[in-house]
Write a protein that holds these residues in place. Structure first.
Motif, PDB file in Angstrom:
ATOM      1  N   ASP A  19       2.951  54.783  43.428  1.00 26.74           N
ATOM      2  CA  ASP A  19       3.463  54.721  42.054  1.00 26.74           C
ATOM      3  C   ASP A  19       3.962  53.331  41.660  1.00 26.74           C
ATOM      4  OD1 ASP A  19       5.388  55.308  44.070  1.00 26.74           O
ATOM      5  OD2 ASP A  19       6.857  55.907  42.574  1.00 26.74           O
ATOM      6  N   ASP A  20       4.419  52.533  42.634  1.00 27.82           N
ATOM      7  CA  ASP A  20       4.936  51.191  42.323  1.00 27.82           C
ATOM      8  C   ASP A  20       3.870  50.368  41.598  1.00 27.82           C
ATOM      9  OD1 ASP A  20       6.132  52.420  44.672  1.00 27.82           O
ATOM     10  OD2 ASP A  20       7.288  50.588  44.928  1.00 27.82           O
ATOM     11  N   GLY A  49       3.099  59.472  44.745  1.00 30.25           N
ATOM     12  CA  GLY A  49       4.364  59.294  45.488  1.00 30.25           C
ATOM     13  C   GLY A  49       5.587  59.089  44.610  1.00 30.25           C
ATOM     14  N   ASP A 103      12.779  52.457  52.462  1.00 34.18           N
ATOM     15  CA  ASP A 103      11.815  52.527  51.354  1.00 34.18           C
ATOM     16  C   ASP A 103      10.870  51.318  51.424  1.00 34.18           C
ATOM     17  OD1 ASP A 103      10.479  53.230  49.101  1.00 34.18           O
ATOM     18  OD2 ASP A 103      12.139  52.892  47.709  1.00 34.18           O
ATOM     19  N   ASP A 121       7.623  50.686  51.092  1.00 33.49           N
ATOM     20  CA  ASP A 121       6.602  50.307  50.101  1.00 33.49           C
ATOM     21  C   ASP A 121       7.246  49.587  48.915  1.00 33.49           C
ATOM     22  OD1 ASP A 121       7.775  52.782  49.462  1.00 33.49           O
ATOM     23  OD2 ASP A 121       6.111  53.385  48.192  1.00 33.49           O
ATOM     24  N   THR A 122       8.384  50.091  48.485  1.00 34.33           N
ATOM     25  CA  THR A 122       9.009  49.498  47.298  1.00 34.33           C
ATOM     26  C   THR A 122       9.714  48.179  47.621  1.00 34.33           C
ATOM     27  OG1 THR A 122       9.154  51.615  46.199  1.00 34.33           O
ATOM     28  CG2 THR A 122      10.707  49.939  45.476  1.00 34.33           C
ATOM     29  N   GLY A 175      13.215  62.801  40.417  1.00 34.69           N
ATOM     30  CA  GLY A 175      13.847  62.753  39.096  1.00 34.69           C
ATOM     31  C   GLY A 175      12.865  62.317  38.029  1.00 34.69           C
ATOM     32  N   VAL A 176      12.140  61.266  38.339  1.00 34.38           N
ATOM     33  CA  VAL A 176      11.215  60.698  37.361  1.00 34.38           C
ATOM     34  C   VAL A 176      10.040  61.654  37.097  1.00 34.38           C
ATOM     35  CG1 VAL A 176       9.596  59.302  38.745  1.00 34.38           C
ATOM     36  CG2 VAL A 176      10.607  58.334  36.668  1.00 34.38           C
ATOM     37  N   HIS A 222      14.977  55.104  33.356  1.00 37.46           N
ATOM     38  CA  HIS A 222      16.205  54.973  34.138  1.00 37.46           C
ATOM     39  C   HIS A 222      17.387  54.608  33.233  1.00 37.46           C
ATOM     40  CE1 HIS A 222      13.159  54.898  37.229  1.00 37.46           C
ATOM     41  NE2 HIS A 222      14.083  54.999  38.162  1.00 37.46           N
ATOM     42  N   GLY A 231      21.811  59.455  34.374  1.00 36.97           N
ATOM     43  CA  GLY A 231      20.606  58.651  34.543  1.00 36.97           C
ATOM     44  C   GLY A 231      20.323  58.387  36.003  1.00 36.97           C
ATOM     45  N   SER A 232      19.074  58.052  36.299  1.00 34.74           N
ATOM     46  CA  SER A 232      18.662  57.747  37.673  1.00 34.74           C
ATOM     47  C   SER A 232      19.073  56.329  38.047  1.00 34.74           C
ATOM     48  CB  SER A 232      17.138  57.871  37.787  1.00 34.74           C
ATOM     49  OG  SER A 232      16.700  57.280  39.002  1.00 34.74           O
ATOM     50  N   PHE A 233      19.611  56.191  39.289  1.00 33.49           N
ATOM     51  CA  PHE A 233      19.853  54.836  39.812  1.00 33.49           C
ATOM     52  C   PHE A 233      18.774  54.449  40.833  1.00 33.49           C
ATOM     53  CE2 PHE A 233      23.162  57.585  42.019  1.00 33.49           C
ATOM     54  CZ  PHE A 233      22.454  57.755  43.208  1.00 33.49           C
ATOM     55  N   GLY A 234      17.640  55.158  40.794  1.00 28.49           N
ATOM     56  CA  GLY A 234      16.515  54.839  41.673  1.00 28.49           C
ATOM     57  C   GLY A 234      15.941  53.455  41.370  1.00 28.49           C
ATOM     58  N   ASN A 235      15.111  52.971  42.320  1.00 29.79           N
ATOM     59  CA  ASN A 235      14.553  51.619  42.156  1.00 29.79           C
ATOM     60  C   ASN A 235      13.257  51.596  41.344  1.00 29.79           C
ATOM     61  OD1 ASN A 235      12.805  52.691  44.066  1.00 29.79           O
ATOM     62  ND2 ASN A 235      13.673  51.543  45.777  1.00 29.79           N
ATOM     63  N   GLY A 236      12.941  52.700  40.656  1.00 32.39           N
ATOM     64  CA  GLY A 236      11.684  52.785  39.906  1.00 32.39           C
ATOM     65  C   GLY A 236      11.541  51.782  38.772  1.00 32.39           C
TER      66      GLY A 236
HETATM   67  N1  AR6 Z   1      22.232  60.926  41.517  1.00 27.87           N
HETATM   68  C1  AR6 Z   1      21.755  61.311  42.734  1.00 27.87           C
HETATM   69  N2  AR6 Z   1      20.580  60.864  43.240  1.00 27.87           N
HETATM   70  C2  AR6 Z   1      19.873  60.001  42.515  1.00 27.87           C
HETATM   71  C3  AR6 Z   1      20.324  59.552  41.233  1.00 27.87           C
HETATM   72  C4  AR6 Z   1      21.562  60.047  40.739  1.00 27.87           C
HETATM   73  N3  AR6 Z   1      22.086  59.670  39.563  1.00 27.87           N
HETATM   74  N4  AR6 Z   1      19.418  58.712  40.749  1.00 27.87           N
HETATM   75  C5  AR6 Z   1      18.433  58.610  41.669  1.00 27.87           C
HETATM   76  N5  AR6 Z   1      18.695  59.394  42.745  1.00 27.87           N
HETATM   77  P1  AR6 Z   1      13.850  58.807  40.685  1.00 27.87           P
HETATM   78  P2  AR6 Z   1      12.315  56.341  40.958  1.00 27.87           P
HETATM   79  C6  AR6 Z   1      17.862  59.543  43.968  1.00 27.87           C
HETATM   80  O1  AR6 Z   1      13.411  60.188  40.969  1.00 27.87           O
HETATM   81  O2  AR6 Z   1      13.541  55.569  40.691  1.00 27.87           O
HETATM   82  C7  AR6 Z   1       9.021  56.405  45.023  1.00 27.87           C
HETATM   83  O3  AR6 Z   1       8.865  56.721  46.377  1.00 27.87           O
HETATM   84  C8  AR6 Z   1      17.156  60.892  44.006  1.00 27.87           C
HETATM   85  O4  AR6 Z   1      16.986  61.277  45.342  1.00 27.87           O
HETATM   86  O5  AR6 Z   1      14.428  58.505  39.360  1.00 27.87           O
HETATM   87  O6  AR6 Z   1      11.099  56.042  40.190  1.00 27.87           O
HETATM   88  C9  AR6 Z   1       8.814  54.935  44.784  1.00 27.87           C
HETATM   89  O7  AR6 Z   1       7.878  54.349  45.622  1.00 27.87           O
HETATM   90  C10 AR6 Z   1      15.814  60.573  43.373  1.00 27.87           C
HETATM   91  O8  AR6 Z   1      14.786  61.467  43.706  1.00 27.87           O
HETATM   92  O9  AR6 Z   1      12.541  57.904  40.889  1.00 27.87           O
HETATM   93  C11 AR6 Z   1      10.181  54.357  45.009  1.00 27.87           C
HETATM   94  O10 AR6 Z   1      10.435  54.214  46.366  1.00 27.87           O
HETATM   95  C12 AR6 Z   1      15.560  59.193  43.942  1.00 27.87           C
HETATM   96  O11 AR6 Z   1      16.827  58.554  43.941  1.00 27.87           O
HETATM   97  C13 AR6 Z   1      11.066  55.424  44.481  1.00 27.87           C
HETATM   98  O12 AR6 Z   1      10.373  56.660  44.652  1.00 27.87           O
HETATM   99  C14 AR6 Z   1      14.543  58.353  43.150  1.00 27.87           C
HETATM  100  O13 AR6 Z   1      14.892  58.311  41.779  1.00 27.87           O
HETATM  101  C15 AR6 Z   1      11.329  55.202  43.015  1.00 27.87           C
HETATM  102  O14 AR6 Z   1      11.988  56.250  42.505  1.00 27.87           O
END
Ligand code: AR6
Ligand code: MG
Length: 313
Positions: free
Chosen positions: A52-53, A99, A270, A272-273, A103-104, A163, A128-133
């Motif tokens: 997905d990256d 992959g 993580d 790949d990212t 959340g996304v 995000h 909101g998500s704090f993921g690295n997406g």
């Molecule tokens: N509270 C708890 N957990 C969280 C929160 C939150 N506010 N935000 C994120 N997480 P997501 P992305 C955790 O789903 O950022 C792929 O493998 C939670 O476990 O928004 O696009 C890519 O290659 C959530 O499922 O997606 C990157 O490695 C996860 O963070 C990664 O995923 C990812 O946030 C990018 O993920």
């Protein structure tokens, strides 16, 4: 900078991102990855499949490409947030097996079903998500932003359609500004962490990010190894525990993209990212011609990467 080096650096940025993603993907979540494991992967013969990256970085590059030219654009004119949200969601719908995070995935389901993105992106995580997406796909922004301020604003706009959490936005800004600075440095110029990091740090005014970036400088100067770096900075899917690690991987081996990628992958988590983000920085600095050519020639998305690099350069 002449056209040839500009194009070489733009290609380096996009191919570096894809290469890190592809080489890192098989090692995601594994600990104890060795140099030999990575070199075997790099020297293989199979097509290198991305996740997905790269998929979303290509969507962003296409979005930016379509908005080039014509009358001078304001920063906001370069990104149409409603359109971009839908383009990301459509890319997920076409290839949901790449992959994506949990959340996304839910946000994209809602967006393709007609929910407004501002609502959809708080369905799973209300803050909101704090993921690295947002950070993993942001690098193409560095090719169109004119200065640090504009790059930071565009990075935020590109990230906020999926995000909403401030740390995810800081992550995207940090990575985009670092990529912008790497593009501006000549490949032969030495890169010193103590000089490179401060303008990046200034762009992410938050105690957490300032502390992390101060640690990046110290760890770069102490020549920390990947395991120490991961223990100190984190190596998970959250933006604060992955974007600084990628920056460190670049700063530990400037001018040596293959060593930067190996550092990022050996740090585990993580992979790949972190490798995608580190690879974008290394490629932006050293250029396409400095990337390991055998591996680059096996990238699944090579044709599109060339197309957008040339267009955005
Ligand atoms: N509270 C708890 N957990 C969280 C929160 C939150 N506010 N935000 C994120 N997480 P997501 P992305 C955790 O789903 O950022 C792929 O493998 C939670 O476990 O928004 O696009 C890519 O290659 C959530 O499922 O997606 C990157 O490695 C996860 O963070 C990664 O995923 C990812 O946030 C990018 O993920
Ligand atoms: Mg991935």
């Amino acid at each position: 900078m002449d056209d040839t080096s500009r194009i070489d650096k733009a290609r380096g940025l996009l191919f570096g991102l894809a290469l890190g993603d592809c080489l890192g993907a098989p090692f995601e979540g594994r600990s104890g990855v060795t140099e030999a494991d990575i070199i075997a992967m790099q020297n293989g013969t199979d097509l290198l499949r991305h996740t997905d990256d790269t998929a979303l970085a290509l969507v962003l590059a296409r979005h930016l490409s379509r908005r080039l030219g014509g009358t001078p654009r304001t920063a906001t004119g370069r990104i149409d947030a409603d359109v971009l949200a839908l383009e990301f969601a459509e890319a997920w719908r076409a290839e949901p097996w790449r992959g994506y995070g949990g959340g996304v995935t839910k946000s994209f389901e809602l967006i393709v079903a007609g929910t407004a993105w501002r609502e959809a992106i708080r369905a799973v995580f209300p803050d909101g998500s704090f993921g690295n997406g947002g950070a993993m796909r942001v690098a193409p922004i560095a090719l169109v932003g004119g200065d640090v301020r504009e790059v930071a604003e565009l990075a935020r706009r590109s990230a906020e359609v999926t995000h909403a959490h401030p740390d995810a936005l800081h992550g995207a800004v940090c990575q985009a500004v670092a990529a912008h600075l790497a593009l501006e440095l000549a490949p032969t110029e030495p890169v010193r962490a103590r000089e490179f990091v401060p303008p990046v740090r200034q762009a992410v005014p938050s105690p957490l990010w300032e502390d992390k970036l101060d640690r990046v400088v110290e760890l770069a100067e102490q020549e920390a190894d990947p395991a120490e770096a991961a223990a100190e900075l984190g190596n998970d899917v959250s933006a604060p525990a992955s974007v600084p690690l990628a920056l460190l991987a670049f700063l530990r081996h400037p001018g040596r993209p293959d060593a930067t990628l190996r550092f990022a992958i050996r740090a585990g988590g993580d992979t790949d990212t972190v490798a995608a983000m580190a690879g974008a920085l290394a490629g932006a600095h050293s250029g396409y011609t400095a990337l390991p050519s055998h591996a680059v020639s096996r990238l699944e998305a090579a044709k599109d990467l060339h197309l957008y690099a040339e267009h955005l350069a």
